[in-house]
Design an enzyme around this catalytic site. Sequence first.
Site, PDB file in Angstrom:
ATOM      1  N   ALA A  14       0.870  -1.200   0.030  1.00 20.24           N
ATOM      2  CA  ALA A  14      -0.091  -0.096  -0.141  1.00 20.24           C
ATOM      3  C   ALA A  14       1.011   1.231   0.109  1.00 20.24           C
ATOM      4  O   ALA A  14       0.947   2.297   0.893  1.00 20.24           O
ATOM      5  CB  ALA A  14      -1.009  -0.194   1.157  1.00 20.24           C
ATOM      6  N   ALA A 135       3.232   8.850  -9.302  1.00 29.27           N
ATOM      7  CA  ALA A 135       2.647   9.098  -7.884  1.00 29.27           C
ATOM      8  C   ALA A 135       3.601   9.028  -6.569  1.00 29.27           C
ATOM      9  O   ALA A 135       4.580   8.420  -6.926  1.00 29.27           O
ATOM     10  CB  ALA A 135       1.325   8.078  -7.813  1.00 29.27           C
ATOM     11  N   LYS A 188      12.106  -0.090 -21.787  1.00 28.44           N
ATOM     12  CA  LYS A 188      12.260   1.133 -20.541  1.00 28.44           C
ATOM     13  C   LYS A 188      13.700   0.873 -19.773  1.00 28.44           C
ATOM     14  O   LYS A 188      14.028   1.801 -19.252  1.00 28.44           O
ATOM     15  CB  LYS A 188      10.896   0.802 -19.595  1.00 28.44           C
ATOM     16  CG  LYS A 188      10.638   1.704 -18.586  1.00 28.44           C
ATOM     17  CD  LYS A 188       9.393   1.605 -17.873  1.00 28.44           C
ATOM     18  CE  LYS A 188       9.156   2.665 -16.780  1.00 28.44           C
ATOM     19  NZ  LYS A 188       8.313   2.386 -15.745  1.00 28.44           N
ATOM     20  N   ASN A 206      17.412  15.563 -15.491  1.00 25.00           N
ATOM     21  CA  ASN A 206      17.551  14.857 -16.596  1.00 25.00           C
ATOM     22  C   ASN A 206      18.236  15.743 -17.849  1.00 25.00           C
ATOM     23  O   ASN A 206      19.200  15.176 -18.397  1.00 25.00           O
ATOM     24  CB  ASN A 206      16.415  14.259 -17.057  1.00 25.00           C
ATOM     25  CG  ASN A 206      15.617  13.278 -16.256  1.00 25.00           C
ATOM     26  OD1 ASN A 206      16.592  12.677 -15.289  1.00 25.00           O
ATOM     27  ND2 ASN A 206      14.611  12.677 -16.645  1.00 25.00           N
TER      28      ASN A 206
HETATM   29  P1  NAP Z   1       6.456   2.496  -2.436  1.00 20.85           P
HETATM   30  O1  NAP Z   1       5.664   3.976  -2.426  1.00 20.85           O
HETATM   31  O2  NAP Z   1       7.723   2.545  -1.652  1.00 20.85           O
HETATM   32  O3  NAP Z   1       5.613   1.397  -1.951  1.00 20.85           O
HETATM   33  C1  NAP Z   1       5.917   0.045  -1.642  1.00 20.85           C
HETATM   34  C2  NAP Z   1       4.981  -0.639  -0.792  1.00 20.85           C
HETATM   35  O4  NAP Z   1       5.383  -1.963  -0.454  1.00 20.85           O
HETATM   36  C3  NAP Z   1       5.012   0.231   0.574  1.00 20.85           C
HETATM   37  O5  NAP Z   1       3.861   0.663   1.101  1.00 20.85           O
HETATM   38  C4  NAP Z   1       5.707  -1.076   1.708  1.00 20.85           C
HETATM   39  O6  NAP Z   1       5.025  -1.117   2.843  1.00 20.85           O
HETATM   40  C5  NAP Z   1       5.150  -2.034   0.775  1.00 20.85           C
HETATM   41  N1  NAP Z   1       5.744  -3.505   1.288  1.00 20.85           N
HETATM   42  C6  NAP Z   1       7.087  -3.836   1.271  1.00 20.85           C
HETATM   43  N2  NAP Z   1       7.037  -5.102   1.677  1.00 20.85           N
HETATM   44  C7  NAP Z   1       5.989  -5.418   2.027  1.00 20.85           C
HETATM   45  C8  NAP Z   1       5.521  -6.805   2.598  1.00 20.85           C
HETATM   46  N3  NAP Z   1       6.123  -7.816   2.846  1.00 20.85           N
HETATM   47  N4  NAP Z   1       4.143  -6.991   2.610  1.00 20.85           N
HETATM   48  C9  NAP Z   1       3.072  -5.900   2.452  1.00 20.85           C
HETATM   49  N5  NAP Z   1       3.703  -4.723   1.772  1.00 20.85           N
HETATM   50  C10 NAP Z   1       4.927  -4.437   1.517  1.00 20.85           C
HETATM   51  O7  NAP Z   1       6.838   2.060  -3.869  1.00 20.85           O
HETATM   52  P2  NAP Z   1       6.124   2.558  -5.267  1.00 20.85           P
HETATM   53  O8  NAP Z   1       6.520   4.086  -5.732  1.00 20.85           O
HETATM   54  O9  NAP Z   1       4.433   2.529  -5.375  1.00 20.85           O
HETATM   55  O10 NAP Z   1       6.632   1.547  -6.344  1.00 20.85           O
HETATM   56  C11 NAP Z   1       6.310   0.113  -6.502  1.00 20.85           C
HETATM   57  C12 NAP Z   1       6.873  -0.111  -7.917  1.00 20.85           C
HETATM   58  O11 NAP Z   1       6.278   0.622  -8.867  1.00 20.85           O
HETATM   59  C13 NAP Z   1       8.276   0.090  -7.854  1.00 20.85           C
HETATM   60  O12 NAP Z   1       8.883  -1.028  -8.529  1.00 20.85           O
HETATM   61  C14 NAP Z   1       8.389   1.376  -8.695  1.00 20.85           C
HETATM   62  O13 NAP Z   1       9.657   1.458  -9.540  1.00 20.85           O
HETATM   63  C15 NAP Z   1       7.147   1.255  -9.485  1.00 20.85           C
HETATM   64  N6  NAP Z   1       6.595   2.379 -10.360  1.00 20.85           N
HETATM   65  C16 NAP Z   1       6.391   3.518  -9.374  1.00 20.85           C
HETATM   66  C17 NAP Z   1       6.020   4.554  -9.693  1.00 20.85           C
HETATM   67  C18 NAP Z   1       5.745   5.893  -8.972  1.00 20.85           C
HETATM   68  O14 NAP Z   1       5.197   6.960  -9.533  1.00 20.85           O
HETATM   69  N7  NAP Z   1       5.655   5.783  -7.811  1.00 20.85           N
HETATM   70  C19 NAP Z   1       5.886   4.730 -11.202  1.00 20.85           C
HETATM   71  C20 NAP Z   1       5.903   3.745 -12.165  1.00 20.85           C
HETATM   72  C21 NAP Z   1       6.591   2.635 -11.572  1.00 20.85           C
HETATM   73  P3  NAP Z   1       5.358   0.334   3.933  1.00 20.85           P
HETATM   74  O15 NAP Z   1       4.411   1.254   3.686  1.00 20.85           O
HETATM   75  O16 NAP Z   1       4.945  -0.519   5.257  1.00 20.85           O
HETATM   76  O17 NAP Z   1       7.029   0.523   3.913  1.00 20.85           O
END
Ligand code: NAP
Length: 309
Positions: A14, A135, A188, A206
């Site tokens: 989440a 996001a 990508k 960038n």
């Molecule tokens: P993030 O905000 O760090 O979210 C990751 C989530 O995973 C955190 O809430 C974390 O929990 C949770 N988590 C980790 N281990 C877990 C477990 N064992 N059980 C349950 N939950 C767990 O990361 P994000 O930005 O959403 O990115 C996720 C992926 O999408 C990445 O690979 C990123 O490169 C890709 N992505 C992101 C974006 C963007 O704009 N954010 C865009 C394109 C692609 P906690 O909250 O407890 O730490």
Amino acid sequence: MTDQAQVTWHILGAGSMGMLWATRLARAGLPVMLIMRNAERLRTYKAAQGLTLVEGEHSQQFAIQAQTPDSDGPIQRLLVTCKAYDAEHAVRQIAGRLRPNAELILLQNGLGSQQAVANLVPQARCIFASSTEGAFRESDWRVVHAGHGHTWLGDSDQDCPPTWLKELQQSGISHEWSSNILTRLWRKLALNCAINPLTVLYNCRNGDLQRHSDEVNVLCVELSNLLAHCGHAEAAHDLIPEVNRVIQATANNYSSMHQDVTQGRRTEISYLLGYVCAAARDSQFTAMHLQALHQRLSEHLQQHGLPCA
Ligand code: NAP
């Protein structure tokens, strides 16, 4: 109104992307269940009484149900939105709850984590996704939809699109089924390897890489040759002009890896430049410039107290 017969969207992770998907699916009236890391995270979530989606000036809270990995109940559809380095461990925690014909949607950046998850749950269908959505977490349980993008989904084993794509449509999640998702992910990945590490090493936006175009172009040539060597020539098509176009189009932005480093967060290096270097080693391809870049980046991360894997 939620139809009782509808399959629940279980969302593992989440964070920014997990909240972005969960809130839009819930807004469309679809059943969503968040899976939190542990009981303490679940407690803080319950205290906040839901997830808030911020879009421009507008914000809206959704009281989405949540649980921990060890909760009861089978999982038919699972969206995995952990970071690449957490995905395998997180899926392992819920693997026993997956129905035999479960579907997983893997939203991780880079390559490597998807294959690791797919190997862990061979009975399930694993759909890979590549997203240009943007996001970030403004605070716990509050996500800002910063950049409206598009998400490609695909399955390198079966090309038949799942019926639930219409639920994404219903939720306003811009998407399309891709019959060449691995090519998209490699493309990508190549763009990321040509841009992101250098923005960290030069501590720049960038657009500032235009001052280092010789170095960027040398990396693009090596990446193109490597991708062709690994059977992904299509993903390398016209890489130099595309990388330069992205550098110009996103000139004012800091790359995601740069943002991770400046905010003291672990990077996904092992699934980006690290994956490419491992692919070169495994296929006996000499990638001198990429290996040197990986070495410099690893040292830089270590100097900043961050993991280099
Ligand atoms: P993030 O905000 O760090 O979210 C990751 C989530 O995973 C955190 O809430 C974390 O929990 C949770 N988590 C980790 N281990 C877990 C477990 N064992 N059980 C349950 N939950 C767990 O990361 P994000 O930005 O959403 O990115 C996720 C992926 O999408 C990445 O690979 C990123 O490169 C890709 N992505 C992101 C974006 C963007 O704009 N954010 C865009 C394109 C692609 P906690 O909250 O407890 O730490």
